[in-house]
Design an enzyme around this catalytic site. Structure first.
Site, short mmCIF file in Angstrom:
data_model
loop_
_atom_site.label_atom_id
_atom_site.label_comp_id
_atom_site.label_asym_id
_atom_site.label_seq_id
_atom_site.Cartn_x
_atom_site.Cartn_y
_atom_site.Cartn_z
N THR A 1 -8.41 6.67 -2.59
CA THR A 1 -9.79 6.26 -2.89
C THR A 1 -10.75 7.44 -2.68
OG1 THR A 1 -9.92 5.33 -0.66
CG2 THR A 1 -9.53 3.79 -2.47
N LYS B 1 -14.27 8.64 -4.79
CA LYS B 1 -15.55 9.00 -4.17
C LYS B 1 -16.03 10.35 -4.69
CE LYS B 1 -14.04 6.34 -0.25
NZ LYS B 1 -13.16 6.37 0.91
N LYS C 1 -8.30 14.42 3.89
CA LYS C 1 -7.52 13.18 3.97
C LYS C 1 -6.58 13.32 5.17
CE LYS C 1 -6.32 13.96 -0.32
NZ LYS C 1 -6.58 12.76 -1.05
N ARG C 2 -5.82 12.27 5.49
CA ARG C 2 -4.87 12.40 6.58
C ARG C 2 -3.92 13.57 6.31
NH1 ARG C 2 -4.79 8.56 10.98
NH2 ARG C 2 -2.92 9.67 11.57
N HIS D 1 0.79 -1.23 0.00
CA HIS D 1 0.00 0.00 0.00
C HIS D 1 0.82 1.28 0.00
CE1 HIS D 1 -4.22 -1.27 0.43
NE2 HIS D 1 -3.74 -2.31 1.07
N LYS E 1 0.94 14.61 1.17
CA LYS E 1 -0.38 14.94 0.60
C LYS E 1 -0.50 16.44 0.30
CE LYS E 1 -2.65 10.94 2.76
NZ LYS E 1 -3.14 10.17 1.60
#
Length: 866
Positions: free
Chosen positions: A676, A680, A568-569, A377, A574
């Site tokens: 993911t 969405k 998101k985290r 992952h 990110k």
């Protein structure tokens, strides 16, 4: 060109959320009142909203139980190959509405609750999120369970029943504080304890070795694993699979033997040492923390699970009626390792086969490799698990011996192929020597599995080309790609009923179980009525979410503004910092020209930072500090608002995603395995601004790159920059708007009482920014200008939205699971519908249908040796 369904065709359809029959409603009301009275021991005079939620949950659960039992009976009779999905995280969220949808009960329940004078949304809000995961990995596991049940696979999720899930995030004065998530304090109506299947798990001790005898693990400390089962319903097929989560219990004699001087009280208190194993989820995302308790958790779940798997194998119909042989084990058992967290399953299964079942090593190893498959992952080095040998030797001495033996055989094989390449042998070893001896868990998973997969095409290419290159060169056929997916039941039907109904009216309901049907929406992309309807659904969702934000955050939201969302985290890769720099740039532009035209934006950022991740916490503080300045500047007015969403979780995602116009997926190319959240947003009618990273690449392939806002460096550009060296100062000095934004942060413009507050962020951005924020700044800001230009033309914007929804079919978890099933697990999905509990003597009928199904698929099955 296809046209939307006529009114007559619509009337023929069964509602996506089930039929409202008088009998259904009466039965549900009766069940509700019965549970309120007998289960909760309350009446309407004293019952609280939480009591009403529990009464409804138990009523809906009643409709699950018969299907659940029948599914397990069917699996026993049919004896299919079973799939066991091992994950340390299952981020399930809430169960009530999802269960109602999958059973086709939603409309009937809505009507029953309305007739009882209650509000369904109020009851749904009483349910605690089952937050047993950090982010994408745990939520993926939850989506996969939904798809496995919907596809009729005999599949089981195995994990830990954490007493405390992912922490609740509180934002106080702009800082993150953590509170324990006591999600079980009111009880959990969805789970069933199974104390009759409690199993022992061993730790510590030593290994006795006598000449000519197999080693024995002795003097170990025993902890009991108590299973709790949660039903996982498939969509409208009466299949109900099981998620089994283990809770740690101390045995009755735990430590009492050590207290023969009479300290009974202390001995009982020490039981906590055993039970701490399942106390709390480690709140780290993409970060490895080598704590002893974490290794205990990882071994605890696999040791209990493998005992359960072998019990199930031994008591299967075939093995009950004939001699037991483990030769058929890989034909009946497939185990998927969700990242390296359950990697100890490999040496544990070897220990069971060799020490307990007395198989010879080569036979045991061959069976083990055929049984396991491993999903990787992440490519971030800090996320890859490497356990110290010293810790493993103390905690699991027999397993370390087995790992050493696996490694020796593996390295002998490598040496026979590359006798003079000592560097390759060192790189491929399961044991790393530099900086202290450690077990590389990813290498253990690769060597011990028959298949290894990444979770997006670009990610799978990177692990083959870079991260696990030596292994890929040795066994190229072992490596695969399985692009992630999301379940359309939760991420469309549940969270966005307006859009789900609109799509059903336009193309029918088959898309719910086959998301590729959404391609039919391409025929409606120029249909003015449909364009208006899609825009209206989005606007309704935005109004509803704006009301929620105004209530919770006391900020005046402009519902006509673009909802620009980044949830998101919180992690440097990110790049929430890049978004923050753009917010400051927009703020400065409005200040410079307050009467110039500006497309209004509401920038919404949310996510949790790992409690020990200083930089992530500083990023949250910076965003909230910028928000304070922007939101209180009268010159800015309603043109720009910045909201930090507190305590982002599954149930909050279900609110924000349907209301989003622009989805931010802006990680540095080559760092996000898949994502993911991006899927969405796409399914719910948001347009994506993003780099060519993770699943963004495939989203651009499906929808056309022109229908996404793609910016920034590609993977090869990042690699080139790594070779040449990244010079942040060069970008700072050559881009005036970037310089202004950075200088404002540095000077204390957003933290006037503490001008030096963000010096750590500034220092990182200039001197050790692995994720190259400044390098993509100019491209990102220009791309955001394209976003604003398109948003002005609402008709064209909505046309692009429809094209994106139409292209999102690939990103269903049903498609992902079909690929895992046929290409890794050696099983075939089925649309066989188990008859409902109301239909008696069902087994013969079902087995006859199954035989017909197998006959149709005999060539497929013969090809896989079933």
């Amino acid at each position: 060109m296809a046209t939307p369904l006529t009114d007559q065709e619509k009337r023929k359809q069964i509602s996506i959320r089930g039929i409202v029959g008088v009998e259904n409603v009466a039965e549900l009301k009766q069940g509700f009142n019965r549970h309120l009275h007998f289960t909760l021991v309350k009446d309407r005079n004293v019952a609280t909203p939480r009591d009403y939620y529990f009464a409804l949950a138990h009523t809906v659960r009643d409709h699950l139980v018969g299907r659940w039992i029948r599914t397990q009976q069917f699996y026993y009779e049919a004896d299919p190959k079973r799939v066991y999905y091992l994950s340390l995280e299952f981020y399930m969220g809430r169960a009530l509405q999802n269960t109602m949808i999958n059973l086709g009960l939603q409309n009937a329940c809505d009507e029953a609750i309305y007739q009882l004078g209650l509000d369904m949304e109020d009851l749904e809000e009483m349910e605690e999120d089952a937050g047993l995961g950090n982010g994408g990995l745990g939520r993926l596991a939850a989506c996969f369970l939904d798809s496995m049940a919907t596809l009729g696979l005999a599949a089981y999720g195995y994990g830990i029943r954490y007493e405390y899930g992912i922490f609740n995030q509180k934002i106080k004065d702009g800082w993150q504080f953590e509170e324990a998530d006591d999600w079980l304090r009111y009880g959990n109506p969805w789970e069933k304890a199974r104390p009759e299947f409690m199993l022992p798990v061993h730790f510590y001790g030593r290994v006795e070795e006598e000449d000519g005898k197999e080693p024995k693990w002795v003097n170990s400390q025993v902890v009991l694993a108590m299973p709790y089962d949660t039903p996982i319903p498939g969509y409208m097929n009466n299949t109900v699979n099981t998620m089994r989560l283990w809770s740690a219990r101390a045995p009755n004699d735990f430590n009492l033997r050590d207290f023969n001087v009479g300290d009974y009280i202390q001995a009982v208190l020490d039981r906590n040492l055993a039970e701490n194993i399942s106390r709390v989820l480690y709140p780290n995302d993409n970060f490895f923390e080598g704590k002893e308790l974490r290794l205990k958790q990882e071994y605890f779940v696999v040791a209990a699970t493998l005992q359960d798997v072998i019990r199930c194998f031994k008591t299967s119909k075939r093995n009950c009626s004939g001699p037991l042989s483990f030769d058929s084990f890989p034909d009946k058992v497939a185990i998927q390792l969700n990242d390296t967290h359950p990697a100890m399953a490999i040496p544990e299964l070897m220990r069971i086969f060799v020490d307990i079942e007395k198989l010879d090593w080569d036979t045991a190893w061959n069976i083990t490799k055929q049984t396991f498959a491993y999903t990787n992952h992440t490519v971030l080095p800090e996320a890859l698990e490497r356990w110290p040998v010293e810790l493993m030797e103390r905690l699991l001495p027999r397993h370390l011996q087995i790992i050493y033996r696996i490694n020796q055989i593996h390295l002998d094989h490598i040496a026979s192929l590359f006798p003079d390449d000592m560097d390759r042998i060192r790189r491929m070893s399961l044991i790393e020597e530099e900086g202290g001896k450690r077990v590389n868990m990813a290498h253990l998973c690769i060597v011990g599995s028959h298949k290894v997969n990444g979770v997006a095409e670009i990610h799978s290419d990177i692990i083959k080309r870079d991260v696990f290159r030596d292994f890929s060169e040795l066994e190229p056929e072992k490596f695969q790609n399985k692009t992630n997916g999301i379940t359309p039941r939760r991420w469309l039907l549940l969270c966005n009923p307006g859009l789900a109904d609109l799509i059903a009216e336009a193309i029918g309901e088959d898309y719910v179980k086959d998301l590729n049907h959404l391609q039919k929406l391409n025929d409606l992309v120029d249909y003015d009525t449909f364009i208006r309807d899609v825009a209206k659904v989005k606007q309704d969702n935005k109004l509803k979410f704006a009301q929620y934000l105004e209530k919770v955050y006391n900020v005046d939201i402009n519902p006509a503004s673009m909802f620009d969302v980044h949830v998101k985290r919180i992690h440097e890769y990110k790049r929430q910092l890049l978004n923050c720099l753009h917010v400051i740039t927009m703020y400065n532009r409005i200040k410079r020209g307050p009467i110039k035209p500006f497309v209004p934006r509401t920038v919404i950022i949310g996510g949790k930072a790992a409690p020990g991740y200083h930089m992530a916490k500083m990023i949250i503080k910076l965003i909230t500090s910028v928000a304070d300045v922007v939101n209180n500047d009268p010159v800015i007015g309603r043109k720009l608002k910045v909201i930090y969403l507190e305590n982002y979780r599954v149930s909050l995602a279900e609110k924000v995603i349907p209301a989003t116009d622009l989805s931010e997926q802006i990680s540095t190319a080559g760092t996000e395995a898949s994502g993911t959240g991006n899927m969405k947003f796409m399914l719910n009618g948001a347009l994506t601004i993003g780099t060519m990273d993770g699943a963004n690449v495939e989203m651009a392939e499906e929808a056309g790159e022109e229908n996404l806002f793609i910016f920034g460096m590609r993977v090869e550009d990042v690699a080139e920059m790594d070779k040449e060296g990244y010079d942040a100062l060069q970008y700072y000095e050559s881009l005036p708007e970037l310089k202004q934004a950075v200088d404002q942060i540095k000077s204390g413009y957003f933290s006037p009482k503490q001008p030096e507050m963000f010096s750590d962020i500034i220092n990182m951005l200039f001197h050790h920014d692995r994720f190259k924020v400044f390098a993509d700044y100019e491209s990102y800001v220009k791309c955001q200008e394209r976003v604003s230009a398109l948003y002005k033309d609402q008709r064209e914007w909505t046309r692009v939205v429809i094209k994106n929804i139409a292209a999102s079919g690939k990103f269903s978890s049903d498609r992902s699971i079909k690929e895992y099933a046929t290409e890794i697990w050696g099983v075939e999905p089925t649309d066989l519908k188990i008859p409902p509990p109301s239909e008696p003597h069902f087994m013969e009928n079902v087995l006859e249908k199954l035989e017909n199904y197998l006959r149709v698929n005999k060539e497929w099955i013969r090809g896989r040796g079933q």
